[in-house]
Scaffold this motif. Structure first.
Motif, PDB file in Angstrom:
ATOM      1  N   THR A  31      25.054  47.577  68.658  1.00 49.28           N
ATOM      2  CA  THR A  31      25.540  48.651  67.810  1.00 49.28           C
ATOM      3  C   THR A  31      26.522  48.051  66.803  1.00 49.28           C
ATOM      4  OG1 THR A  31      27.286  49.154  69.406  1.00 49.28           O
ATOM      5  CG2 THR A  31      25.264  50.434  69.545  1.00 49.28           C
ATOM      6  N   TYR A  32      26.331  48.373  65.556  1.00 50.86           N
ATOM      7  CA  TYR A  32      27.185  47.868  64.492  1.00 50.86           C
ATOM      8  C   TYR A  32      28.320  48.836  64.162  1.00 50.86           C
ATOM      9  CZ  TYR A  32      24.096  43.950  63.563  1.00 50.86           C
ATOM     10  OH  TYR A  32      23.374  42.789  63.669  1.00 50.86           O
ATOM     11  N   ALA A  97      25.875  56.501  67.015  1.00 55.80           N
ATOM     12  CA  ALA A  97      25.875  55.047  67.013  1.00 55.80           C
ATOM     13  C   ALA A  97      24.864  54.517  66.009  1.00 55.80           C
ATOM     14  CB  ALA A  97      25.539  54.513  68.404  1.00 55.80           C
ATOM     15  N   GLY A  98      25.250  53.474  65.305  1.00 56.62           N
ATOM     16  CA  GLY A  98      24.356  52.845  64.336  1.00 56.62           C
ATOM     17  C   GLY A  98      24.001  51.434  64.767  1.00 56.62           C
ATOM     18  N   THR A  99      22.729  51.073  64.651  1.00 52.20           N
ATOM     19  CA  THR A  99      22.269  49.752  65.109  1.00 52.20           C
ATOM     20  C   THR A  99      21.922  48.821  63.964  1.00 52.20           C
ATOM     21  OG1 THR A  99      20.001  50.534  65.330  1.00 52.20           O
ATOM     22  CG2 THR A  99      21.409  50.687  67.282  1.00 52.20           C
ATOM     23  N   PRO A 109      23.516  57.076  61.298  1.00 53.52           N
ATOM     24  CA  PRO A 109      23.331  56.460  62.616  1.00 53.52           C
ATOM     25  C   PRO A 109      21.975  56.772  63.246  1.00 53.52           C
ATOM     26  CG  PRO A 109      24.823  58.314  62.769  1.00 53.52           C
ATOM     27  CD  PRO A 109      24.561  58.097  61.315  1.00 53.52           C
ATOM     28  N   ASP A 110      21.609  55.927  64.215  1.00 48.18           N
ATOM     29  CA  ASP A 110      20.327  56.090  64.892  1.00 48.18           C
ATOM     30  C   ASP A 110      20.407  57.086  66.035  1.00 48.18           C
ATOM     31  OD1 ASP A 110      21.027  53.239  64.128  1.00 48.18           O
ATOM     32  OD2 ASP A 110      18.862  53.037  64.318  1.00 48.18           O
ATOM     33  N   TYR A 111      21.514  57.051  66.738  1.00 49.96           N
ATOM     34  CA  TYR A 111      21.635  57.826  67.971  1.00 49.96           C
ATOM     35  C   TYR A 111      22.780  58.840  67.885  1.00 49.96           C
ATOM     36  CZ  TYR A 111      18.718  54.017  69.609  1.00 49.96           C
ATOM     37  OH  TYR A 111      17.708  53.104  69.751  1.00 49.96           O
TER      38      TYR A 111
END
Length: 122
Positions: A31-32, A97-99, A109-111
């Motif tokens: 996660t970035y 959360a961003g990947t 973010p992705d999640y």
């Protein structure tokens, strides 16, 4: 499967404080960034705060100086300390959360977690 579980919402009076938490699990990629968003009834979702993997933080102008985002990497927990709360802070708060760097820099973010409700009364 990635899970983000937000908690800590509640009802407070103007000027009060709350601390939100978001427990993450099931990550299969780095996660970035982690972030908080909020959405009030009838309004579009808005960004609140973001913390990047290097510790850099970013805030919406409306919360600068009142909210603090932090994380405990050992426990995979994200926090949002909210002080001097105002009625306009009332909303459902979501952690995310961003990947990838691009997703983080564009606040995409992705999640997403399930949200926790914050209500501030005047």
């Amino acid at each position: 499967q990635v899970q983000l579980v937000a908690a800590g919402g509640g009802s407070v009076q103007t000027g009060g404080s709350l601390r939100l938490s978001c427990a993450g699990s099931g990550y299969t990629a780095r996660t970035y960034c982690m972030a908080w968003f909020r959405q009030a009834p009838g309004k579009t979702r808005e960004r609140v705060a973001r913390i990047d993997s290097d510790g850099t933080t970013s805030y919406a102008d409306s919360v600068k100086g009142r909210f603090t985002i932090s994380e405990d990497n050992d426990k995979n927990v994200l926090y949002l300390q909210m002080n001097s709360l105002k009625p306009e802070d009332s909303a459902m708060y979501y952690c995310a959360a961003g990947t990838s760097l691009s997703r983080c820099w564009t606040w995409s973010p992705d999640y997403w977690g399930q949200g926790t409700q914050v209500t501030v009364s005047s």
